[in-house]
Scaffold this motif. Structure first.
Motif, PDB file in Angstrom:
ATOM      1  N   TYR A  74       0.847  -1.182   0.000  1.00 43.46           N
ATOM      2  CA  TYR A  74       0.000   0.000   0.000  1.00 43.46           C
ATOM      3  C   TYR A  74       0.890   1.242   0.000  1.00 43.46           C
ATOM      4  O   TYR A  74       1.734   1.412   0.884  1.00 43.46           O
ATOM      5  CB  TYR A  74      -0.900   0.028   1.238  1.00 43.46           C
ATOM      6  CG  TYR A  74      -1.920  -1.084   1.280  1.00 43.46           C
ATOM      7  CD1 TYR A  74      -3.199  -0.913   0.746  1.00 43.46           C
ATOM      8  CD2 TYR A  74      -1.608  -2.316   1.857  1.00 43.46           C
ATOM      9  CE1 TYR A  74      -4.137  -1.930   0.785  1.00 43.46           C
ATOM     10  CE2 TYR A  74      -2.542  -3.348   1.901  1.00 43.46           C
ATOM     11  CZ  TYR A  74      -3.804  -3.141   1.363  1.00 43.46           C
ATOM     12  OH  TYR A  74      -4.730  -4.162   1.403  1.00 43.46           O
ATOM     13  N   TYR A 139      -1.370  -1.202  -4.225  1.00 48.04           N
ATOM     14  CA  TYR A 139      -2.510  -0.309  -4.102  1.00 48.04           C
ATOM     15  C   TYR A 139      -1.966   1.099  -3.848  1.00 48.04           C
ATOM     16  O   TYR A 139      -1.244   1.322  -2.882  1.00 48.04           O
ATOM     17  CB  TYR A 139      -3.383  -0.767  -2.929  1.00 48.04           C
ATOM     18  CG  TYR A 139      -4.691  -0.028  -2.736  1.00 48.04           C
ATOM     19  CD1 TYR A 139      -5.904  -0.618  -3.054  1.00 48.04           C
ATOM     20  CD2 TYR A 139      -4.719   1.252  -2.194  1.00 48.04           C
ATOM     21  CE1 TYR A 139      -7.102   0.029  -2.848  1.00 48.04           C
ATOM     22  CE2 TYR A 139      -5.910   1.921  -1.983  1.00 48.04           C
ATOM     23  CZ  TYR A 139      -7.113   1.300  -2.310  1.00 48.04           C
ATOM     24  OH  TYR A 139      -8.292   1.965  -2.113  1.00 48.04           O
ATOM     25  N   GLU A 167      -3.883  -1.149  -8.264  1.00 44.74           N
ATOM     26  CA  GLU A 167      -5.085  -0.314  -8.178  1.00 44.74           C
ATOM     27  C   GLU A 167      -4.669   1.111  -7.851  1.00 44.74           C
ATOM     28  O   GLU A 167      -3.830   1.329  -6.972  1.00 44.74           O
ATOM     29  CB  GLU A 167      -6.046  -0.842  -7.111  1.00 44.74           C
ATOM     30  CG  GLU A 167      -7.327  -0.038  -7.002  1.00 44.74           C
ATOM     31  CD  GLU A 167      -8.346  -0.620  -6.031  1.00 44.74           C
ATOM     32  OE1 GLU A 167      -9.335   0.070  -5.721  1.00 44.74           O
ATOM     33  OE2 GLU A 167      -8.136  -1.765  -5.581  1.00 44.74           O
ATOM     34  N   ASP A 169      -6.231   4.589  -6.504  1.00 41.41           N
ATOM     35  CA  ASP A 169      -7.376   5.154  -5.800  1.00 41.41           C
ATOM     36  C   ASP A 169      -7.151   6.651  -5.648  1.00 41.41           C
ATOM     37  O   ASP A 169      -6.504   7.113  -4.708  1.00 41.41           O
ATOM     38  CB  ASP A 169      -7.497   4.465  -4.435  1.00 41.41           C
ATOM     39  CG  ASP A 169      -8.739   4.895  -3.671  1.00 41.41           C
ATOM     40  OD1 ASP A 169      -9.670   5.417  -4.296  1.00 41.41           O
ATOM     41  OD2 ASP A 169      -8.764   4.693  -2.435  1.00 41.41           O
ATOM     42  N   LYS A 194     -11.483   2.587   3.632  1.00 42.18           N
ATOM     43  CA  LYS A 194     -11.468   1.827   2.375  1.00 42.18           C
ATOM     44  C   LYS A 194     -10.271   0.881   2.333  1.00 42.18           C
ATOM     45  O   LYS A 194     -10.385  -0.260   1.885  1.00 42.18           O
ATOM     46  CB  LYS A 194     -11.422   2.800   1.184  1.00 42.18           C
ATOM     47  CG  LYS A 194     -11.546   2.118  -0.164  1.00 42.18           C
ATOM     48  CD  LYS A 194     -11.640   3.144  -1.290  1.00 42.18           C
ATOM     49  CE  LYS A 194     -11.798   2.453  -2.639  1.00 42.18           C
ATOM     50  NZ  LYS A 194     -11.912   3.447  -3.741  1.00 42.18           N
ATOM     51  N   LYS A 197     -11.035  -2.038   4.690  1.00 40.11           N
ATOM     52  CA  LYS A 197     -12.001  -2.976   4.125  1.00 40.11           C
ATOM     53  C   LYS A 197     -11.383  -3.810   3.011  1.00 40.11           C
ATOM     54  O   LYS A 197     -11.669  -5.004   2.889  1.00 40.11           O
ATOM     55  CB  LYS A 197     -13.218  -2.204   3.597  1.00 40.11           C
ATOM     56  CG  LYS A 197     -14.087  -1.625   4.708  1.00 40.11           C
ATOM     57  CD  LYS A 197     -15.233  -0.793   4.150  1.00 40.11           C
ATOM     58  CE  LYS A 197     -16.084  -0.214   5.271  1.00 40.11           C
ATOM     59  NZ  LYS A 197     -17.158   0.656   4.753  1.00 40.11           N
ATOM     60  N   SER A 198     -10.518  -3.201   2.199  1.00 33.72           N
ATOM     61  CA  SER A 198      -9.871  -3.957   1.119  1.00 33.72           C
ATOM     62  C   SER A 198      -8.948  -5.009   1.693  1.00 33.72           C
ATOM     63  O   SER A 198      -8.801  -6.104   1.153  1.00 33.72           O
ATOM     64  CB  SER A 198      -9.085  -3.025   0.194  1.00 33.72           C
ATOM     65  OG  SER A 198      -7.896  -2.560   0.816  1.00 33.72           O
ATOM     66  N   SER A 201     -11.163  -7.853   3.325  1.00 34.88           N
ATOM     67  CA  SER A 201     -11.935  -8.614   2.328  1.00 34.88           C
ATOM     68  C   SER A 201     -11.103  -9.715   1.685  1.00 34.88           C
ATOM     69  O   SER A 201     -11.635 -10.645   1.095  1.00 34.88           O
ATOM     70  CB  SER A 201     -12.472  -7.673   1.246  1.00 34.88           C
ATOM     71  OG  SER A 201     -11.389  -7.153   0.462  1.00 34.88           O
ATOM     72  N   GLU A 202      -9.758  -9.603   1.820  1.00 35.78           N
ATOM     73  CA  GLU A 202      -8.880 -10.594   1.211  1.00 35.78           C
ATOM     74  C   GLU A 202      -8.415 -11.659   2.206  1.00 35.78           C
ATOM     75  O   GLU A 202      -7.744 -12.619   1.851  1.00 35.78           O
ATOM     76  CB  GLU A 202      -7.650  -9.906   0.612  1.00 35.78           C
ATOM     77  CG  GLU A 202      -7.994  -8.952  -0.504  1.00 35.78           C
ATOM     78  CD  GLU A 202      -6.762  -8.238  -1.031  1.00 35.78           C
ATOM     79  OE1 GLU A 202      -5.663  -8.575  -0.579  1.00 35.78           O
ATOM     80  OE2 GLU A 202      -6.919  -7.344  -1.871  1.00 35.78           O
TER      81      GLU A 202
END
Length: 203
Positions: A74, A139, A167, A169, A194, A197-198, A201-202
């Protein structure tokens, strides 16, 4: 830096990562359970601002056995190009009130010698496509009004061209490291949420 200029910083980061890796492997062997022994450690790398170049330098130089343990990367408001001809130094005007081209120039001069600033380890945007292959998912989160927003867009394109999962953002109207204001700015709070949550979610 400036007492120990680049590449001292990257050497330190590499040593820390390899030490943590070795300690994790040792801890798993002492645990003794099949799940611990037979599975690799997993790491998350997060970096903001100028730290993003250090994170990418680490990734590009890591051996595959280390690189394969990094689940995600990130980058928040990343500095990706402080080379001699970087667009950040040519910009006449910026919508970002928090950082200027002159501030970036001064920081880069303290960080390393002028001739080093075109190296991929200092300016990841200068990396060849072949040098960006086989990276973990990256990300990138930044603000639309950032001084280095165009660099983030270009770097995202290079990551994708190299075949990586990536990604971008981009938050409208936001400035450099706007995520730091998550206690008082709704967009900052949402941006940090966000990311969380990303991540979950993985899992």
């Amino acid at each position: 830096a400036p007492t120990h200029p680049y590449p001292a910083s990257i050497e330190d980061v590499q040593n820390v990562f390899k030490t943590v890796y070795a300690e994790e492997i040792a801890a798993r062997s002492l645990d003794g359970t099949p799940d611990s022994i037979n599975t690799k450690p997993e790491f998350i790398i997060m970096a903001d601002g100028s730290g993003a170049s250090m994170a990418m330098a680490l990734l590009m130089d890591l051996a595959d056995r280390y690189k394969s343990t990094i689940r995600n990367v990130y980058l928040f408001s990343p500095w990706l190009d402080v080379s001699k001809d970087a667009r950040v130094f040519a910009a006449k005007k910026s919508n970002d009130p928090l950082i200027t081209g002159e501030a970036v120039r001064r920081a880069s001069e303290l960080y390393t010698y002028l001739d080093n600033r075109n190296l991929r380890g200092v300016s990841p945007l200068k990396a060849e496509i072949t040098q960006l292959k086989d990276l973990p998912p990256v990300y990138i989160q930044c603000g639309e009004n950032e001084l280095m927003a165009d660099d983030a867009v270009e770097f995202y394109g290079k990551l994708k061209e190299a075949g990586n999962k990536a990604e971008l953002d981009m938050w409208p109207g936001m400035v450099h490291l706007f995520q730091m204001a998550d206690d008082c700015l709704e967009e900052s709070y949402q941006a940090v949420e966000k990311i969380a949550k990303s991540f979950y979610s993985e899992v």
